[in-house]
Design a protein around this motif. Structure first.
Motif, PDB file in Angstrom:
ATOM      1  N   ARG A   5       4.578 120.424  63.079  1.00 47.31           N
ATOM      2  CA  ARG A   5       4.621 119.902  61.793  1.00 47.31           C
ATOM      3  C   ARG A   5       5.712 118.877  61.261  1.00 47.31           C
ATOM      4  NH1 ARG A   5       0.246 118.315  59.525  1.00 47.31           N
ATOM      5  NH2 ARG A   5       0.608 118.071  57.864  1.00 47.31           N
ATOM      6  N   ALA A   6       7.106 119.751  61.692  1.00 46.44           N
ATOM      7  CA  ALA A   6       8.358 119.199  61.834  1.00 46.44           C
ATOM      8  C   ALA A   6       8.765 118.210  62.481  1.00 46.44           C
ATOM      9  CB  ALA A   6       9.247 120.146  61.193  1.00 46.44           C
ATOM     10  N   ARG A   7       8.407 118.337  63.873  1.00 47.41           N
ATOM     11  CA  ARG A   7       8.072 117.294  64.435  1.00 47.41           C
ATOM     12  C   ARG A   7       7.379 115.835  64.313  1.00 47.41           C
ATOM     13  NH1 ARG A   7      11.490 114.560  66.952  1.00 47.41           N
ATOM     14  NH2 ARG A   7      10.729 112.216  67.402  1.00 47.41           N
ATOM     15  N   HIS A   8       6.034 115.828  63.560  1.00 47.49           N
ATOM     16  CA  HIS A   8       5.131 115.391  63.528  1.00 47.49           C
ATOM     17  C   HIS A   8       6.287 114.207  62.628  1.00 47.49           C
ATOM     18  CE1 HIS A   8       1.565 113.308  62.606  1.00 47.49           C
ATOM     19  NE2 HIS A   8       1.646 113.172  61.650  1.00 47.49           N
ATOM     20  N   ALA A   9       6.302 115.529  61.165  1.00 52.06           N
ATOM     21  CA  ALA A   9       6.749 114.581  60.087  1.00 52.06           C
ATOM     22  C   ALA A   9       7.479 113.204  60.255  1.00 52.06           C
ATOM     23  CB  ALA A   9       7.676 115.673  59.192  1.00 52.06           C
ATOM     24  N   VAL A  10       8.188 113.565  61.080  1.00 53.46           N
ATOM     25  CA  VAL A  10       9.534 112.710  62.357  1.00 53.46           C
ATOM     26  C   VAL A  10       9.136 111.099  62.302  1.00 53.46           C
ATOM     27  CG1 VAL A  10      11.255 112.859  63.479  1.00 53.46           C
ATOM     28  CG2 VAL A  10      11.870 114.744  61.734  1.00 53.46           C
ATOM     29  N   ARG A  32       0.149 115.458  51.719  1.00 47.89           N
ATOM     30  CA  ARG A  32       0.905 116.847  52.071  1.00 47.89           C
ATOM     31  C   ARG A  32       2.146 116.690  52.460  1.00 47.89           C
ATOM     32  NH1 ARG A  32      -4.694 117.673  51.547  1.00 47.89           N
ATOM     33  NH2 ARG A  32      -4.981 117.671  53.952  1.00 47.89           N
ATOM     34  N   LEU A  33       2.030 115.702  53.766  1.00 49.04           N
ATOM     35  CA  LEU A  33       2.914 115.980  54.881  1.00 49.04           C
ATOM     36  C   LEU A  33       3.925 115.568  53.852  1.00 49.04           C
ATOM     37  CD1 LEU A  33       3.868 116.795  58.060  1.00 49.04           C
ATOM     38  CD2 LEU A  33       3.748 113.904  57.980  1.00 49.04           C
ATOM     39  N   PHE A  34       4.074 114.281  53.696  1.00 55.81           N
ATOM     40  CA  PHE A  34       5.896 114.419  52.959  1.00 55.81           C
ATOM     41  C   PHE A  34       6.439 115.536  51.948  1.00 55.81           C
ATOM     42  CE2 PHE A  34       4.534 110.695  55.630  1.00 55.81           C
ATOM     43  CZ  PHE A  34       6.074 110.120  55.718  1.00 55.81           C
ATOM     44  N   THR A  35       5.379 116.032  51.576  1.00 58.11           N
ATOM     45  CA  THR A  35       5.839 117.009  50.115  1.00 58.11           C
ATOM     46  C   THR A  35       6.841 117.632  50.446  1.00 58.11           C
ATOM     47  OG1 THR A  35       4.091 116.175  48.816  1.00 58.11           O
ATOM     48  CG2 THR A  35       5.138 118.097  48.334  1.00 58.11           C
ATOM     49  N   GLU A  36       5.985 118.662  51.735  1.00 59.51           N
ATOM     50  CA  GLU A  36       6.285 119.753  52.228  1.00 59.51           C
ATOM     51  C   GLU A  36       7.280 119.323  52.612  1.00 59.51           C
ATOM     52  OE1 GLU A  36       5.807 124.171  53.434  1.00 59.51           O
ATOM     53  OE2 GLU A  36       4.750 122.257  52.573  1.00 59.51           O
ATOM     54  N   HIS A  37       7.622 118.254  53.972  1.00 55.14           N
ATOM     55  CA  HIS A  37       8.242 118.079  55.054  1.00 55.14           C
ATOM     56  C   HIS A  37       9.868 116.703  54.838  1.00 55.14           C
ATOM     57  CE1 HIS A  37       7.296 120.478  57.737  1.00 55.14           C
ATOM     58  NE2 HIS A  37       5.961 120.768  57.579  1.00 55.14           N
ATOM     59  N   PRO A  48      14.886 112.783  58.631  1.00 51.83           N
ATOM     60  CA  PRO A  48      14.084 112.571  57.385  1.00 51.83           C
ATOM     61  C   PRO A  48      12.897 113.538  57.750  1.00 51.83           C
ATOM     62  CG  PRO A  48      14.838 109.807  57.128  1.00 51.83           C
ATOM     63  CD  PRO A  48      14.390 111.087  58.322  1.00 51.83           C
ATOM     64  N   GLY A  49      12.372 114.445  57.619  1.00 56.40           N
ATOM     65  CA  GLY A  49      11.499 115.027  57.947  1.00 56.40           C
ATOM     66  C   GLY A  49      11.784 116.284  58.957  1.00 56.40           C
ATOM     67  N   ALA A  50      13.097 116.661  59.253  1.00 57.49           N
ATOM     68  CA  ALA A  50      13.443 117.874  60.173  1.00 57.49           C
ATOM     69  C   ALA A  50      13.859 118.606  59.075  1.00 57.49           C
ATOM     70  CB  ALA A  50      14.536 117.371  60.734  1.00 57.49           C
ATOM     71  N   ALA A  64      16.878 116.121  67.570  1.00 61.49           N
ATOM     72  CA  ALA A  64      15.310 116.120  66.991  1.00 61.49           C
ATOM     73  C   ALA A  64      15.848 116.722  65.635  1.00 61.49           C
ATOM     74  CB  ALA A  64      15.081 116.942  67.422  1.00 61.49           C
ATOM     75  N   PHE A  65      16.787 117.085  65.677  1.00 61.03           N
ATOM     76  CA  PHE A  65      17.085 117.590  63.849  1.00 61.03           C
ATOM     77  C   PHE A  65      18.209 116.504  63.151  1.00 61.03           C
ATOM     78  CE2 PHE A  65      16.674 121.360  66.050  1.00 61.03           C
ATOM     79  CZ  PHE A  65      15.524 122.122  65.409  1.00 61.03           C
ATOM     80  N   VAL A  66      19.019 116.073  63.619  1.00 65.19           N
ATOM     81  CA  VAL A  66      20.498 115.577  63.127  1.00 65.19           C
ATOM     82  C   VAL A  66      20.183 113.571  63.173  1.00 65.19           C
ATOM     83  CG1 VAL A  66      23.024 114.796  63.053  1.00 65.19           C
ATOM     84  CG2 VAL A  66      21.876 117.516  63.096  1.00 65.19           C
ATOM     85  N   ALA A  67      20.359 112.736  62.383  1.00 66.30           N
ATOM     86  CA  ALA A  67      20.188 111.748  62.905  1.00 66.30           C
ATOM     87  C   ALA A  67      21.716 110.830  63.042  1.00 66.30           C
ATOM     88  CB  ALA A  67      19.503 111.005  61.287  1.00 66.30           C
ATOM     89  N   ARG A  68      22.792 111.472  62.589  1.00 68.85           N
ATOM     90  CA  ARG A  68      24.049 111.360  62.709  1.00 68.85           C
ATOM     91  C   ARG A  68      25.032 112.171  61.651  1.00 68.85           C
ATOM     92  NH1 ARG A  68      21.168 108.068  59.449  1.00 68.85           N
ATOM     93  NH2 ARG A  68      21.844 107.659  57.333  1.00 68.85           N
ATOM     94  N   TYR A  69      26.448 111.998  62.080  1.00 67.93           N
ATOM     95  CA  TYR A  69      27.323 112.865  61.402  1.00 67.93           C
ATOM     96  C   TYR A  69      28.129 111.542  60.712  1.00 67.93           C
ATOM     97  CZ  TYR A  69      26.490 116.468  64.450  1.00 67.93           C
ATOM     98  OH  TYR A  69      25.758 117.506  65.104  1.00 67.93           O
ATOM     99  N   TRP A  70      28.725 111.670  59.264  1.00 68.12           N
ATOM    100  CA  TRP A  70      29.336 110.696  59.172  1.00 68.12           C
ATOM    101  C   TRP A  70      30.668 110.926  58.144  1.00 68.12           C
ATOM    102  CZ3 TRP A  70      29.650 111.568  53.863  1.00 68.12           C
ATOM    103  CH2 TRP A  70      28.949 112.657  53.193  1.00 68.12           C
TER     104      TRP A  70
END
Length: 245
Positions: free
Chosen positions: A140-145, A176-181, A89-91, A27-33
């Motif tokens: 709110r973070a989950r919504h931003a994702v 506002r959502l994008f600025t914050e998250h 993005p967003g998390a 839910a937080f990490v998209a990938r490791y590289w």
């Protein structure tokens, strides 16, 4: 401008690896590289931006990198390796405890955000540290994702007002959502993912009708598309396409 021949033969000098996160961190990490390189003289690596906050581990210590609003160049020399975590993005706001825009175009010591990070990073050690630092659930973070995922998945979303209509809300609320998250504007994110579709077509090979493609992406004319692409990627579309040759 004379082109460094290594730009078109970068696979001879670099090795890239991408790994998926464990389910409890997805839910937080998209990938490791991880990237390793070997150069016998300095090389300017073009890095094009995505709206991911990054946690990187290298010789100078772990750092958190906010979203970069434009392309940057990183000098590589000798032999080196970096391991990284790309957050969705967003998390990242629940980890940061502040608006993500506050670190846009900035890097800071990872110890300012995380505790107990390993000195030598691999997936197992980094995931153990992330679990220690997991924040409380943030709707709110989950919504931003989810909103960024919608932008990625829906090519017809080429403007912020279209995105707001999809969400049943106002343009100002989305901003506002994008600025914050997220850390960059919804317009920037939409433009970035529509331009990603351009690089995917480049990678697929074949002829590209640039004027028709610009229209498909919602640009009023080809020159506007070329300006946006060049600002984001550091090169014109035709020059950048040579990297896929």
């Amino acid at each position: 401008m004379t082109r460094d021949e290594r730009e078109l033969a970068w696979r001879r000098h670099q090795r890239h690896e991408f790994l998926e996160p464990s389910p409890d961190l997805a839910a937080f990490v998209a990938r490791y590289w991880a990237v390793e390189w070997t150069y016998d003289r300095p090389y300017r690596q073009l890095i094009v931006p995505y709206p991911n906050v990054q946690l990187s581990f290298h010789e100078s210590g772990p750092q958190v990198h906010g979203v970069s609003s434009g392309h940057v160049f990183q000098e590589l020399d000798g032999t080196g390796r970096v391991f990284g975590v790309a957050f969705h993005p967003g998390a990242f706001r629940p980890f940061l405890g502040a608006p993500v825009q506050s670190i846009t175009d900035r890097s800071l010591p990872a110890a300012d955000v995380f505790t107990g990070l390993p000195a030598h990073a691999d997936v197992e050690s980094v995931e153990a540290a992330l679990r220690v630092n997991l924040p409380a659930p943030d709707p709110r973070a989950r919504h931003a994702v989810e909103v960024v995922d919608l932008v990625i998945a829906q090519p017809h979303v080429t403007r912020v007002d279209v995105l707001a209509r999809e969400l049943g809300t106002t343009v100002r609320s989305v901003q506002r959502l994008f600025t914050e998250h997220v850390g960059v504007s919804p317009k920037w994110v939409i433009r970035r993912y529509r331009l990603r579709e351009v690089t995917e077509r480049m990678a697929a090979g074949g002829h590209i009708d640039w004027a028709a493609l610009a229209a498909d992406l919602g640009y009023a004319d080809q020159s506007h598309f070329v300006r946006d692409f060049t600002a984001m990627f550091g090169e014109t579309p035709t020059r950048y396409a040579q990297r896929y040759g």
